[in-house]
Design an enzyme around this catalytic site. Structure first.
Site, PDB file in Angstrom:
ATOM      1  N   HIS A   1     -19.310  10.862   0.555  1.00 17.80           N
ATOM      2  CA  HIS A   1     -19.849   9.590   1.046  1.00 17.80           C
ATOM      3  C   HIS A   1     -21.377   9.659   1.017  1.00 17.80           C
ATOM      4  CE1 HIS A   1     -19.858   5.820   3.207  1.00 17.80           C
ATOM      5  NE2 HIS A   1     -20.830   6.317   3.966  1.00 17.80           N
TER       6      HIS A   1
ATOM      7  N   ARG B   1       0.795  -1.233   0.000  1.00 16.00           N
ATOM      8  CA  ARG B   1       0.000   0.000   0.000  1.00 16.00           C
ATOM      9  C   ARG B   1       0.828   1.283   0.000  1.00 16.00           C
ATOM     10  NH1 ARG B   1      -4.987   0.470   0.934  1.00 16.00           N
ATOM     11  NH2 ARG B   1      -5.103  -1.560   1.916  1.00 16.00           N
TER      12      ARG B   1
HETATM   13  C1  GRF Z   1     -20.759   7.689  -4.798  1.00 14.97           C
HETATM   14  O1  GRF Z   1     -21.977   7.259  -4.265  1.00 14.97           O
HETATM   15  C2  GRF Z   1     -19.879   8.238  -3.713  1.00 14.97           C
HETATM   16  O2  GRF Z   1     -20.589   8.859  -2.689  1.00 14.97           O
HETATM   17  C3  GRF Z   1     -19.194   7.015  -3.180  1.00 14.97           C
HETATM   18  O3  GRF Z   1     -18.967   6.216  -4.313  1.00 14.97           O
HETATM   19  C4  GRF Z   1     -19.927   6.511  -5.307  1.00 14.97           C
HETATM   20  C5  GRF Z   1     -19.165   6.876  -6.540  1.00 14.97           C
HETATM   21  O4  GRF Z   1     -20.016   7.130  -7.631  1.00 14.97           O
HETATM   22  N1  GRF Z   1     -17.989   7.352  -2.467  1.00 14.97           N
HETATM   23  P1  GRF Z   1     -19.433   7.751  -8.949  1.00 14.97           P
HETATM   24  O5  GRF Z   1     -18.302   6.818  -9.401  1.00 14.97           O
HETATM   25  O6  GRF Z   1     -18.938   9.127  -8.631  1.00 14.97           O
HETATM   26  O7  GRF Z   1     -20.555   7.751  -9.927  1.00 14.97           O
END
Ligand code: GRF
Length: 200
Positions: A109, A65
């Site tokens: 999120h 990582r």
């Molecule tokens: C979104 O729901 C975001 O909140 C989460 O992952 C998803 C990504 O969606 N962290 P996208 O790839 O931006 O369409």
């Protein structure tokens, strides 16, 4: 010189695309310096190519990582990136990466944190039975979905919601508040006091 964003994504990239549209239209006064994915076939990376943005991928399999993250950080720094936006980036960041961009990494999120961190936040909210959920833009620290919060938006959970319908309504708000939070962060009129991000 304008601030330069690095976007890290692993999948669809709709949040990236919303940010890119706001940069292109001049709503966000910055440039996208690099779009990175740990998944070479991520649809979001293909969109970045279509936008003509500098982008690339390093497959993460088998790389330790800290080493992987230092390669990513080098790529970003080589492209003049000074702010990092996680947009569906499905990897924990090493402490070294976080401190390299200290208080300059944002994440979105799909829940009202601290409720429902981690994977499948919309499913968690639906099965828990909450009546209101939403999305959160927060600074990234070394712990999962737990850094200081910049912006949140509430979304009602309807009786006939499925994970898909709820996710779609939350996503509309994600696209709105992520760019709003970036604009605020780039203006720099905030200070962080403990866990609180306060407008100055
Ligand atoms: C979104 O729901 C975001 O909140 C989460 O992952 C998803 C990504 O969606 N962290 P996208 O790839 O931006 O369409």
């Amino acid at each position: 010189m304008k601030p330069r964003l690095g976007i890290l994504l692993s999948g669809r990239g709709s949040n990236f695309e919303a940010i890119a549209q706001n940069v292109l239209s001049g709503n966000l006064d910055c440039e996208i310096g690099f779009v990175f994915s740990n998944k070479p076939n991520a649809p979001g990376l293909a969109r970045a190519r279509e936008f003509g943005l500098p982008c690339g991928s390093i497959p993460s399999a088998g790389i330790e990582r800290t080493l992987f993250d230092s390669q990513v950080a080098d790529l970003l720094i080589d492209h003049g990136v000074n702010w990092v936006c996680l947009a569906g980036y499905m990897r924990f960041l090493s402490g070294q990466f976080v401190s390299q961009f200290s208080n300059r990494i944002l994440n979105i999120h799909p829940s009202l944190l601290p409720a429902f961190p981690g994977l499948d936040a919309q499913y968690q909210a639906l099965t828990h039975g909450v009546k209101i959920t939403g999305c959160t833009v927060h600074f990234v620290n070394e712990d999962l979905d737990s850094g200081p919060i910049l912006l949140q938006s509430a979304v009602p959970v309807l009786d006939n919601d499925t994970v898909e319908s709820l996710s779609a309504r939350i996503l509309v708000e994600e696209h709105r508040i992520y760019s709003e939070a970036i604009a605020w962060m780039l203006r720099g009129n905030y200070r962080i006091e403990g866990r609180r991000v306060i407008q100055t």
